[in-house]
Enzyme design. Structure first.
Site, short mmCIF file in Angstrom:
data_model
loop_
_atom_site.label_atom_id
_atom_site.label_comp_id
_atom_site.label_asym_id
_atom_site.label_seq_id
_atom_site.Cartn_x
_atom_site.Cartn_y
_atom_site.Cartn_z
N CYS A 1 -12.22 25.17 -43.07
CA CYS A 1 -11.38 24.44 -44.03
C CYS A 1 -10.19 25.26 -44.54
O CYS A 1 -9.13 24.71 -44.84
CB CYS A 1 -12.23 23.94 -45.19
SG CYS A 1 -13.36 22.64 -44.65
N ASP B 1 -13.15 24.62 -51.40
CA ASP B 1 -14.57 24.29 -51.15
C ASP B 1 -15.58 25.35 -51.60
O ASP B 1 -16.56 25.63 -50.87
CB ASP B 1 -14.79 23.98 -49.66
CG ASP B 1 -13.94 22.83 -49.16
OD1 ASP B 1 -13.23 22.22 -49.97
OD2 ASP B 1 -13.99 22.55 -47.94
N LYS C 1 -11.82 15.98 -50.74
CA LYS C 1 -11.28 15.77 -49.38
C LYS C 1 -12.39 15.41 -48.40
O LYS C 1 -13.43 16.07 -48.38
CB LYS C 1 -10.51 17.03 -48.93
CG LYS C 1 -11.35 18.29 -48.77
CD LYS C 1 -10.46 19.44 -48.36
CE LYS C 1 -11.20 20.71 -48.08
NZ LYS C 1 -12.22 20.65 -47.03
C1 C5J Z 1 -15.58 24.25 -44.83
C2 C5J Z 1 -17.14 23.58 -43.13
N1 C5J Z 1 -15.36 24.12 -46.13
N2 C5J Z 1 -17.28 24.81 -42.65
N3 C5J Z 1 -16.38 23.33 -44.24
O1 C5J Z 1 -15.12 25.18 -44.20
O2 C5J Z 1 -17.70 22.65 -42.60
#
Ligand code: C5J
Length: 234
Positions: free
Chosen positions: A167, A29, A134
């Site tokens: 994540c 991400d 995802k």
């Molecule tokens: C991730 C989030 N990528 N913090 N998402 O950690 O909402």
């Protein structure tokens, strides 16, 4: 004859590399939605600039994997434009000024294909690298990740990206439960909360590596440079 496997200096103890090429880099991400003002992370009230510190080190690690022609998997947290894959609970949670699907300065928040949902330019995937979309925090939920790993006989995962305790950690725990040997790269993951990052690294290493290992990018690259897998599978 005793075969000495190559290893990476890691915590809580050395991480053994497999005899055949079964490793992959997972980049979670690294999206504008989390790293730039006007995205999802910002809407939730976070200081998004904190996450940008890891970009040069993560780029160096990516380049190392590219040079060694090892598989690379990028993930993006995102939802379909009609939000059919987003539970109402996720939209409501956070009570942010801009909720998931709302129009923000970089397009609709956390929606697939919007400018703000893309991976930052510095870490853009190259042709041949896997890109997983995802809908959840973990990269296994409702994605093709498990199939890709099986098809390419991957058993060892180097996990990086943002945010460490959401994540990244969720994905590492999902992978650990599925039997993957996981190493979180300490200086290639970041959180909006520095204490949560440190706590996550400590949780991974505790109890003899109950979730896996941690090491720095330099330690990973040094280990991989010395590694001569007997077979290249991918
Ligand atoms: C991730 C989030 N990528 N913090 N998402 O950690 O909402």
């Amino acid at each position: 004859m005793e075969v000495r496997l190559a290893s990476i200096s890691a915590q809580p103890y050395d991480y053994e590399l497999p005899e055949v090429s079964q490793v992959a880099l997972v980049v979670i991400d690294m999206q504008r939605d989390f790293l730039e003002p006007g995205g999802f992370g910002d809407a939730l009230g976070n200081d998004v600039t904190r996450l940008q510190a890891i970009v040069p080190t993560l780029k160096r690690l990516l380049d190392g994997f590219r040079t060694l022609q090892l598989p690379i998997i990028h993930t993006l947290e995102c939802h379909q434009p009609d939000l059919s894959d987003c539970p109402p609970s996720k939209i409501k949670r956070g009570r942010s000024r801009l909720t998931i699907g709302a129009e923000g300065p970089m397009g609709r928040i956390l929606v697939k294909g919007e400018p703000g949902n893309g991976i930052i330019a510095e870490l853009a995937p190259l042709p041949g690298e896997f890109v997983i979309h995802k809908p959840g925090k973990g990269a296994f939920y409702n994605t093709e990740l498990a199939t890709i790993l099986q098809q390419h006989s991957i058993t060892h995962l180097f996990i990086t990206g943002v945010t460490t305790e959401v994540c990244v950690q969720t994905t590492m725990r999902e992978a650990n439960d599925r039997g993957y040997e996981c190493l979180m790269v300490e200086d290639c993951t970041e959180s909006y909360f520095p204490e949560f990052k440190q706590a996550t690294l400590a949780m991974v290493r505790a109890q003899g590596g109950i979730v896996g290992w941690t090491a720095t990018a330099d330690q990973v690259l040094k280990g991989l440079e010395q590694w001569k897998p007997s077979t290249v599978l991918v």
